[in-house]
Each structure stands twice: as C-alpha cells, then as structure tokens.
Scaffold this motif. Sequence first.
Motif, PDB file in Angstrom:
ATOM      1  N   ARG A  42       0.821  -1.207   0.000  1.00 28.59           N
ATOM      2  CA  ARG A  42       0.000   0.000   0.000  1.00 28.59           C
ATOM      3  C   ARG A  42       0.858   1.262   0.000  1.00 28.59           C
ATOM      4  NH1 ARG A  42      -5.399   1.896  -0.425  1.00 28.59           N
ATOM      5  NH2 ARG A  42      -5.644   3.692   0.936  1.00 28.59           N
ATOM      6  N   TYR A  43       1.813   1.337   0.932  1.00 26.05           N
ATOM      7  CA  TYR A  43       2.598   2.563   1.059  1.00 26.05           C
ATOM      8  C   TYR A  43       3.607   2.702  -0.070  1.00 26.05           C
ATOM      9  CZ  TYR A  43       0.471   3.325   5.621  1.00 26.05           C
ATOM     10  OH  TYR A  43      -0.420   3.554   6.620  1.00 26.05           O
ATOM     11  N   THR A  44       4.124   1.578  -0.549  1.00 27.04           N
ATOM     12  CA  THR A  44       5.036   1.678  -1.691  1.00 27.04           C
ATOM     13  C   THR A  44       4.289   2.220  -2.903  1.00 27.04           C
ATOM     14  OG1 THR A  44       6.304  -0.199  -0.846  1.00 27.04           O
ATOM     15  CG2 THR A  44       6.683   0.417  -3.128  1.00 27.04           C
ATOM     16  N   ASP A  64       9.340   1.340   7.039  1.00 28.47           N
ATOM     17  CA  ASP A  64       8.982   0.849   8.380  1.00 28.47           C
ATOM     18  C   ASP A  64       8.225  -0.473   8.281  1.00 28.47           C
ATOM     19  OD1 ASP A  64      10.011   3.137   9.509  1.00 28.47           O
ATOM     20  OD2 ASP A  64       8.077   4.059   9.975  1.00 28.47           O
ATOM     21  N   GLU A  65       7.215  -0.505   7.386  1.00 30.92           N
ATOM     22  CA  GLU A  65       6.372  -1.708   7.285  1.00 30.92           C
ATOM     23  C   GLU A  65       7.211  -2.906   6.818  1.00 30.92           C
ATOM     24  OE1 GLU A  65       3.917  -1.047   8.807  1.00 30.92           O
ATOM     25  OE2 GLU A  65       2.763   0.659   8.079  1.00 30.92           O
ATOM     26  N   ARG A  66       8.193  -2.618   5.968  1.00 27.23           N
ATOM     27  CA  ARG A  66       9.055  -3.710   5.496  1.00 27.23           C
ATOM     28  C   ARG A  66       9.874  -4.275   6.660  1.00 27.23           C
ATOM     29  NH1 ARG A  66      13.943  -4.963   3.998  1.00 27.23           N
ATOM     30  NH2 ARG A  66      14.188  -6.599   2.434  1.00 27.23           N
ATOM     31  N   ALA A  90      -6.827   1.785   8.589  1.00 28.57           N
ATOM     32  CA  ALA A  90      -6.063   0.538   8.588  1.00 28.57           C
ATOM     33  C   ALA A  90      -5.037   0.541   9.716  1.00 28.57           C
ATOM     34  CB  ALA A  90      -5.370   0.344   7.246  1.00 28.57           C
ATOM     35  N   GLU A  91      -4.349   1.669   9.915  1.00 30.69           N
ATOM     36  CA  GLU A  91      -3.358   1.755  10.996  1.00 30.69           C
ATOM     37  C   GLU A  91      -4.041   1.507  12.349  1.00 30.69           C
ATOM     38  OE1 GLU A  91      -0.169   1.883  10.897  1.00 30.69           O
ATOM     39  OE2 GLU A  91       0.263   2.471   8.837  1.00 30.69           O
ATOM     40  N   ARG A  92      -5.230   2.081  12.520  1.00 36.42           N
ATOM     41  CA  ARG A  92      -5.944   1.886  13.798  1.00 36.42           C
ATOM     42  C   ARG A  92      -6.341   0.428  13.993  1.00 36.42           C
ATOM     43  NH1 ARG A  92      -9.447   7.456  13.872  1.00 36.42           N
ATOM     44  NH2 ARG A  92      -7.840   8.705  14.886  1.00 36.42           N
ATOM     45  N   GLU A 104       5.684   2.119  16.419  1.00 30.99           N
ATOM     46  CA  GLU A 104       5.793   2.743  15.090  1.00 30.99           C
ATOM     47  C   GLU A 104       4.436   2.845  14.413  1.00 30.99           C
ATOM     48  OE1 GLU A 104      10.451   1.963  14.044  1.00 30.99           O
ATOM     49  OE2 GLU A 104       8.957   0.998  12.740  1.00 30.99           O
ATOM     50  N   GLU A 105       3.548   1.867  14.661  1.00 27.24           N
ATOM     51  CA  GLU A 105       2.205   1.953  14.062  1.00 27.24           C
ATOM     52  C   GLU A 105       1.463   3.159  14.638  1.00 27.24           C
ATOM     53  OE1 GLU A 105       2.158   0.254  11.640  1.00 27.24           O
ATOM     54  OE2 GLU A 105       2.805  -1.801  11.961  1.00 27.24           O
ATOM     55  N   SER A 106       1.693   3.444  15.920  1.00 26.51           N
ATOM     56  CA  SER A 106       1.036   4.614  16.533  1.00 26.51           C
ATOM     57  C   SER A 106       1.551   5.889  15.873  1.00 26.51           C
ATOM     58  CB  SER A 106       1.307   4.666  18.033  1.00 26.51           C
ATOM     59  OG  SER A 106       0.846   3.490  18.640  1.00 26.51           O
ATOM     60  N   GLU A 107       2.869   5.916  15.570  1.00 31.70           N
ATOM     61  CA  GLU A 107       3.417   7.088  14.866  1.00 31.70           C
ATOM     62  C   GLU A 107       2.809   7.209  13.469  1.00 31.70           C
ATOM     63  OE1 GLU A 107       7.712   6.711  14.947  1.00 31.70           O
ATOM     64  OE2 GLU A 107       7.699   6.663  17.137  1.00 31.70           O
ATOM     65  N   HIS A 108       2.613   6.059  12.796  1.00 31.35           N
ATOM     66  CA  HIS A 108       2.001   6.104  11.463  1.00 31.35           C
ATOM     67  C   HIS A 108       0.601   6.703  11.550  1.00 31.35           C
ATOM     68  CE1 HIS A 108       4.608   2.474   9.990  1.00 31.35           C
ATOM     69  NE2 HIS A 108       5.299   3.583  10.147  1.00 31.35           N
ATOM     70  N   ALA A 109      -0.164   6.287  12.553  1.00 29.86           N
ATOM     71  CA  ALA A 109      -1.532   6.801  12.693  1.00 29.86           C
ATOM     72  C   ALA A 109      -1.500   8.313  12.894  1.00 29.86           C
ATOM     73  CB  ALA A 109      -2.244   6.103  13.853  1.00 29.86           C
TER      74      ALA A 109
HETATM   75 FE   LIG Z   1       1.854   1.139   9.881  1.00 33.63          FE
END
Ligand SMILES: [Fe+2]
Length: 182
Positions: free
Chosen positions: A55-57, A81-83, A130-132, A162-167
């Motif tokens: 998705r992010y790529t 990050d996701e990788r 999705a992050e949530r 890191e997921e919290s930072e993404h959100a």
């Molecule tokens: Fe994420």
Amino acid sequence: MDQVESAAPNAFLRDVRAISARMHGALLDEESEGADPALVLLQSALTAEILCVWRYTMMSVSLAGLKQPRIGAEFQEQANDERRHMVAIAQRIRELGGTPDFSPHGLETRFGEFGTRADLAGLVEQNLAAEREVIGLYRRMIDHFEPHDPVTALMLTNILEEESEHATDMQDLLSIETGGHG
Ligand SMILES: [Fe+2]
Ligand SMILES: [Fe+2]
C-alpha cells in the motif's frame, strides 16, 4: 474518529479488517485448527504488514506522491517501516519453527487500484483506519504473548510504537489535505 470510521472500505481496508477478525478468531481459539496459535497470530500480522508494504510503496509513487514529493517521501518512509516489521515478524515465525507465508490466500487487494484515484484525502483516511485496525491487532497480540513469550511481546511492542506514529502521521496529513481541521 467518525470521519475515519466512514472511510470507504476499499479492498485494502476490507483485507486489513478481515485479517484482524481472523486473528481475533485465532485468539479465541476458534480458527487455529490444531496449528500453533502463536504461528497463526504471527502469520496474521505478517499478512497485514505485507499489505501495508504494498500500500505505502504504491502510494509513494502514485500521482499524488509524485506531484508532492514531500508526501511521496513520507509514504516511502512508512513503506520502509512496514518492510522492517514484515521481516522481523517473518524471522520470528522461523525462530518459532514455522514457515512464513509470503503469498497469503484470500486477499482482495490488487496493485492496480492505487494509480487511478486522485482523492489523496480518501486514501489517507483509509490508511488511518487501517493503521488503527493494526494497532488494535498488535495490542491484542501483546496481551496474548506477554505472559509466556516476552521476546515476541517485546518485538510486537516495538512495532506497535511505530504503528502509533504512522496513525499520527496519517492524521496530520489528513488535516492538511482536508483544510487544517483536527
Ligand atoms: Fe503502519
Ligand atoms: Fe507495520
């Protein structure tokens, strides 16, 4: 919150929610079917991370990303990050004696959908939703692993941070894209 809950549930978001629901089923021991529940849970997380890498790529090279290099760079950073999350989880699956499945079945997400949608705010809304979902998934997994597998719990805790930072990043981007509210 309302805005995000109403995010159009495209294939990506439906997949993430389905993974989360399956993982919840595995936690309740309904869907492990004899398999090691730890591996079933970690595979759910691996599948979610694979989707997030895609998705992010894709978004980092989307029209919106290319037109606004700062946004493209932000998505590239998130894809990286996701990788890392994907690799850490896959390695942990190996350490626990499993085989990480990089071609999970039953996903709806297709690569093609990302290049055509011009509405960046809508995409970012889906990312935030999705992050949530993923944050909820990791919280439930950490609760599960903490009592008997602190190594896996620590890995998941680091990922959760890191997921919290993404959100937060998605929320900031959304406020910019929708005119500065929130
Ligand atoms: Fe994420
Ligand atoms: Fe991730």
